[in-house]
Design an enzyme around this catalytic site. Structure first.
Site, PDB file in Angstrom:
ATOM      1  N   THR A 237       0.828  -1.212   0.000  1.00 49.05           N
ATOM      2  CA  THR A 237       0.000   0.000   0.000  1.00 49.05           C
ATOM      3  C   THR A 237       0.864   1.265   0.000  1.00 49.05           C
ATOM      4  OG1 THR A 237      -1.392  -1.284   1.442  1.00 49.05           O
ATOM      5  CG2 THR A 237      -1.958   1.019   1.223  1.00 49.05           C
TER       6      THR A 237
ATOM      7  N   ILE B 270       0.725  12.757   9.392  1.00 46.12           N
ATOM      8  CA  ILE B 270       0.827  13.957  10.248  1.00 46.12           C
ATOM      9  C   ILE B 270       2.303  14.359  10.360  1.00 46.12           C
ATOM     10  CG2 ILE B 270       0.334  14.960  12.506  1.00 46.12           C
ATOM     11  CD1 ILE B 270      -1.780  12.848  12.951  1.00 46.12           C
TER      12      ILE B 270
ATOM     13  N   GLU C 231      -6.588  -5.607  11.421  1.00 48.65           N
ATOM     14  CA  GLU C 231      -5.931  -6.779  10.836  1.00 48.65           C
ATOM     15  C   GLU C 231      -6.639  -8.049  11.303  1.00 48.65           C
ATOM     16  OE1 GLU C 231      -3.014  -6.613   9.051  1.00 48.65           O
ATOM     17  OE2 GLU C 231      -2.478  -4.524   9.404  1.00 48.65           O
TER      18      GLU C 231
ATOM     19  N   ASP D 289       1.516  -1.353  18.780  1.00 49.48           N
ATOM     20  CA  ASP D 289       1.777  -0.373  17.717  1.00 49.48           C
ATOM     21  C   ASP D 289       1.902   1.030  18.320  1.00 49.48           C
ATOM     22  OD1 ASP D 289       1.357   0.419  14.634  1.00 49.48           O
ATOM     23  OD2 ASP D 289       0.028   1.683  15.824  1.00 49.48           O
TER      24      ASP D 289
ATOM     25  N   LYS E   7       5.211   3.703  18.448  1.00 49.72           N
ATOM     26  CA  LYS E   7       5.167   5.108  18.003  1.00 49.72           C
ATOM     27  C   LYS E   7       5.533   6.049  19.151  1.00 49.72           C
ATOM     28  CE  LYS E   7       1.676   4.022  14.536  1.00 49.72           C
ATOM     29  NZ  LYS E   7       0.243   3.824  14.327  1.00 49.72           N
TER      30      LYS E   7
HETATM   31  N1  HSE Z   1      -2.132  -0.145  12.427  1.00 54.79           N
HETATM   32  C1  HSE Z   1      -1.841   1.245  12.551  1.00 54.79           C
HETATM   33  C2  HSE Z   1      -3.012   1.988  13.139  1.00 54.79           C
HETATM   34  C3  HSE Z   1      -1.519   1.901  11.249  1.00 54.79           C
HETATM   35  O1  HSE Z   1      -4.081   1.427  13.302  1.00 54.79           O
HETATM   36  O2  HSE Z   1      -2.855   3.156  13.439  1.00 54.79           O
HETATM   37  C4  HSE Z   1      -0.094   1.849  10.889  1.00 54.79           C
HETATM   38  O3  HSE Z   1       0.710   2.401  11.882  1.00 54.79           O
END
Ligand code: HSE
Length: 434
Positions: free
Chosen positions: A12, A133, A187, A198, A202
């Site tokens: 993607t 962003i 997912e 995740d 970040k």
């Molecule tokens: N899976 C992540 C989210 C997107 O739902 O924000 C990619 O970082």
């Protein structure tokens, strides 16, 4: 002169990047000078929605990082390996890196940035946190004059989508997750998103840029959203809150007041007052609120994922590298590098001071509220709000409490004592309040 990029991955994000590079008009004037040199894919036979010449596409990913004509390697394949090894090989070969790979940077940033510094190459990662962003560049450059005291974000779109649907429709977690999976917002294996991994990746990246020290992923306290029920969302609403999965990073208040510079970094579902700037960020949208001196408060919001949004960040990084190479070919632009050498000291979660929300199921007997009040009081936990609903089922009453700001350690001691009360049935939910 043109600059050649080698793109690792044509999923993607890779396709989004290729499309922008193939259609440069009306965008940045440097784009026509950037050419797709090689594209590496796992399978050559897959049908793709972008036209790449057969001579450019290869399934030999090593060939791309070893290709002498490639100036910038764009890693948009995801996953830890082979991405990490390919990045390190490319750096070893003197190539600049643009990556969207938060998992690799959050776990192996130390090794990657050390190697990049030795080689004098750039490692750019705008797309690795919050997709489109432009928060990384803001932290590295535009907010450089500030002393940042707090960074709070909705940094995961999947969980924000699920919690928004639960908030607006009163739906349950499992049904909403299943629907999000059908619609492609979650997912098939939702663990990374719904359990907060995740978001923790970040936050490790954002906090290290905000506070100037490397952050070890394992030091970040993390809880996901699986325990949130429609009942919790309903009570939160009644009390003037919404529930969001937040990443919170701030300077910890020193207990001893003697220059303790530790950080508090945590990812967990959080009750957020409805008037808070992040409370009205709904659906898959991400947002980051930064507090700094002297700027005060800034809030960034936008698409945290998706082909175009993530490619927008990747291509901006490519443009920045090309601009730097053109203007100062033999030097590294310090604003674009990563200068952190030390690890941040992270305060243990037990030291956190915050408000708590707890939903308790008790036997519907006289004296229950008194027992609760006594147990909280014994551990110095003051209550801000208390709600009791009539019997929910099997003679049980549901009681919701919101505490004042208390230490996590005292609160957990009070909860341990409350669990032992003969009138207590169970404590289905405990959440923190911002
Ligand atoms: N899976 C992540 C989210 C997107 O739902 O924000 C990619 O970082």
């Amino acid at each position: 002169m043109t600059y050649k990029v080698g793109i690792l991955g044509l999923g993607t994000v890779g396709m989004g990047v290729a499309k922008i590079l193939q259609d440069p008009l009306g965008r940045h004037p440097l784009l026509p000078e950037i050419e797709i040199g090689r594209v590496g894919v796992r399978s050559l036979n897959k049908q793709r929605d972008v036209a790449i010449a057969p001579t450019v596409i290869t399934d030999d990913l090593e060939a791309i990082v070893n290709d002498e004509t490639v100036d910038i390697v764009v890693e948009v394949m995801g996953g830890i390996e082979p991405a990490k090894s390919l990045i390190l090989k490319a750096i070893g070969n003197g190539k600049h890196i643009v990556t969207a790979n938060k998992a690799v940077i959050a776990r192996h940033g130390n090794e990657i940035f050390t190697a990049a510094k030795q080689k004098g190459v750039y490692v750019m990662l705008e797309a690795a946190a919050c997709g489109g962003i432009p928060v990384i560049q803001a932290l590295k450059q535009s907010l450089g004059a500030n002393r940042i005291s707090e960074l709070t974000g909705i940094v995961n779109g999947t969980t924000n989508y699920i919690l928004s649907r639960m908030y607006f429709e009163g739906a349950d977690f499992d049904a909403t997750l299943a629907e999000a999976q059908q619609l492609g917002y979650a997912e098939a294996d939702p663990t990374a998103d719904v359990d907060g991994y995740d978001a923790a990746d970040k936050m490790a990246i954002l906090a290290s840029l905000a506070f100037g020290d490397r952050v070890k992923l394992e030091d970040i306290y993390r809880e996901g959203i699986r325990s949130i029920t429609s009942a919790d969302i309903g009570y939160a609403k009644e009390l003037g809150f919404t529930i969001k999965l937040l990443g919170i990073a701030k300077r910890a208040k020193s207990k001893s007041n003697n220059n303790d510079s530790s950080l508090e970094i945590r990812v967990h579902p959080t009750l957020l007052p409805i008037q808070h700037p992040l409370a009205n960020i709904h659906g898959v949208t991400n947002a980051v609120r930064i507090e700094g001196d002297p700027i005060g408060e800034v809030v960034f919001s936008g698409p945290g994922a998706g082909s175009g949004a993530t490619a927008s960040a990747v291509v901006a990084d490519i443009i920045n590298v090309v601009a730097a190479l053109k203007s100062m070919p033999n030097q590294v632009n310090q604003l674009m590098g990563c200068s952190h050498e030390h690890y941040a000291k992270i305060a243990p979660i037990a030291d956190t001071v915050t408000q708590f929300y707890a939903r308790l199921l008790t036997h519907d007997k006289p004296g229950v509220i008194g027992d609760l009040g006594t147990a909280f009081g014994k551990h110095s936990v003051s209550l801000n709000a208390i709600l009791q609903k009539t019997t929910v089922h099997d003679g049980l009453a549901e009681i919701v409490v919101v505490t004042q700001r208390v230490s996590e350690c005292n609160f957990q001691k009070a909860i341990a004592a409350i669990r032992e009360l003969p009138t207590m049935h169970s404590i289905p939910t405990i959440l923190r309040v911002l």
